[in-house]
Design an enzyme around this catalytic site. Structure first.
Site, PDB file in Angstrom:
ATOM      1  CE  LYS A 221      44.557  27.801  -9.884  1.00 13.80           C
ATOM      2  NZ  LYS A 221      44.638  27.082 -11.167  1.00 13.80           N
ATOM      3  NE  ARG A 255      45.636  32.780 -14.688  1.00 10.95           N
ATOM      4  CZ  ARG A 255      44.914  32.869 -13.583  1.00 10.95           C
ATOM      5  NH1 ARG A 255      45.239  32.155 -12.531  1.00 10.95           N
ATOM      6  NH2 ARG A 255      43.875  33.665 -13.525  1.00 10.95           N
TER       7      ARG A 255
HETATM    8  C1  YH5 Z   1      44.969  28.132 -14.502  1.00 13.39           C
HETATM    9  O1  YH5 Z   1      45.417  27.310 -13.696  1.00 13.39           O
HETATM   10  N1  YH5 Z   1      43.357  29.433 -13.000  1.00 13.39           N
HETATM   11  S1  YH5 Z   1      41.429  31.202 -12.195  1.00 13.39           S
HETATM   12  C2  YH5 Z   1      41.293  29.488  -6.533  1.00 13.39           C
HETATM   13  C3  YH5 Z   1      42.165  30.023  -5.602  1.00 13.39           C
HETATM   14  C4  YH5 Z   1      43.224  30.827  -6.025  1.00 13.39           C
HETATM   15  C5  YH5 Z   1      43.390  31.075  -7.377  1.00 13.39           C
HETATM   16  C6  YH5 Z   1      42.196  30.715  -3.349  1.00 13.39           C
HETATM   17  N2  YH5 Z   1      42.618  30.796 -14.584  1.00 13.39           N
HETATM   18  C7  YH5 Z   1      43.998  29.119 -14.159  1.00 13.39           C
HETATM   19  O2  YH5 Z   1      43.627  31.424 -10.144  1.00 13.39           O
HETATM   20  N3  YH5 Z   1      43.973  29.946 -16.419  1.00 13.39           N
HETATM   21  C8  YH5 Z   1      42.523  30.436 -13.298  1.00 13.39           C
HETATM   22  O3  YH5 Z   1      41.968  29.724  -4.296  1.00 13.39           O
HETATM   23  C9  YH5 Z   1      43.546  29.981 -15.145  1.00 13.39           C
HETATM   24  N4  YH5 Z   1      45.371  28.125 -15.810  1.00 13.39           N
HETATM   25  C10 YH5 Z   1      44.896  29.006 -16.730  1.00 13.39           C
HETATM   26  N5  YH5 Z   1      45.354  28.917 -17.986  1.00 13.39           N
HETATM   27  C11 YH5 Z   1      41.613  30.292 -10.669  1.00 13.39           C
HETATM   28  C12 YH5 Z   1      42.662  30.827  -9.753  1.00 13.39           C
HETATM   29  C13 YH5 Z   1      42.492  30.543  -8.296  1.00 13.39           C
HETATM   30  C14 YH5 Z   1      41.443  29.761  -7.855  1.00 13.39           C
END
Ligand code: YH5
Length: 277
Positions: A221, A255
């Site tokens: 993230k 996660r």
């Molecule tokens: C979470 O924290 N996050 S989807 C932006 C990024 C990288 C990854 C490059 N679903 C969560 O993973 N479910 C997502 O920048 C989730 N907790 C739970 N429970 C977003 C994601 C991401 C977004």
């Protein structure tokens, strides 16, 4: 701490890793639905071999500014993969969706955990979870995915996230979802500035007194990239530090996109946390 699921129990006395299986078009769309399916199943199998306890399947992007996906499109993406995975692997399947129709079909197909970044606030979402005996993860988000990062504001971010989660847990209980089927998540990156994310991260341990398993998702993230000034493909090292810091504070589900490395980082953090003289 044991999480109850429709067909089994998940032991969370030591933390586990949830592997992310993204079925958004940009993820596996190199040519045709069959190839997408084969690639997705191979990815799931690899993550299970690497030690993932849960596979989190998502077909709608919740990244800031991402386009909306129709119910039918999301169903087409996730349901065949869940059905196939259910038949070929003995694993806990989580469905990452905000849509009650997708939750219901996913549960019929074999998903046992509903991971909803909207905390089951959509009409009918709580009833679907209750009807299937699914476990749920309720996550905090300020605003909606399209605009949540524009200008996040809090008077006291830890207080507000906590109050929201307590209210959503109460709504789950009122809807007939047992407490031992509920997971909480502060929602890193969902309507939070870097300062909000960092301070909230430092205070993860304060959510332990709610008595529910804490899920933390920070893999790849922006908050990692902002601290280190690194693009998404170079955020693994910071992500592992974050996973260990979360587990050290009592997080029970981490996660991540990077399962093997995260399993090892979390294992060490858990060993230190449990150590006694
Ligand atoms: C979470 O924290 N996050 S989807 C932006 C990024 C990288 C990854 C490059 N679903 C969560 O993973 N479910 C997502 O920048 C989730 N907790 C739970 N429970 C977003 C994601 C991401 C977004």
């Amino acid at each position: 701490m044991i999480l109850q699921l429709p067909t089994r129990q998940l032991d969370l006395r030591t933390p586990v890793v949830m592997g992310v299986l993204n079925l958004t078009p940009d993820s596996f769309s190199d040519g045709g639905r069959h190839n997408e399916m084969t690639a997705a199943l191979a990815r799931a199998r690899t993550m299970l071999e690497e030690g993932a306890a849960i596979i989190d399947i998502g077909g709608e992007s919740t990244r800031p500014g991402a386009a909306a996906v129709s119910v039918q499109e999301e169903l087409d993406r996730v349901i065949p993969v869940i059905e196939h995975l259910r038949k070929t692997q003995d694993c806990v399947i989580s469905i990452d969706t905000m849509k009650p129709e997708v939750m219901a079909a996913a549960c019929v197909a074999g998903a046992e955990l509903i991971n909803d970044v909207n905390a089951l606030q959509a009409d009918g979402a709580l009833a679907v979870a209750r009807a299937h005996g699914a476990a749920v993860c309720v996550m905090h988000m300020q605003g909606v995915p399209q605009t949540m990062q524009a200008a996040p504001q809090y008077r006291d971010v830890v207080r507000e996230v906590r109050d929201f989660l307590v209210a959503r847990v109460a709504a789950c209980i009122a809807a007939g979802i047992d407490g031992d089927r509920i997971v909480i998540d502060p929602g890193f990156g969902f309507g939070k500035s870097l300062a909000h994310n960092l301070f909230l991260f430092k205070q993860i341990h304060t959510f332990e007194d709610l008595g529910l398993p804490i899920l933390i998702g920070v893999s790849r993230k922006s908050m990692l990239g902002q601290v280190l000034n690194l693009p998404v493909e170079r955020r693994l090292n910071a992500g592992l530090a974050a996973a260990a810091l979360a587990a050290s504070q009592g997080a029970r589900i981490i996660r991540t996109h990077d399962v093997l490395a995260t399993v090892e980082a979390v294992k060490f953090a858990a060993a230190v946390r449990q150590a006694t003289a």
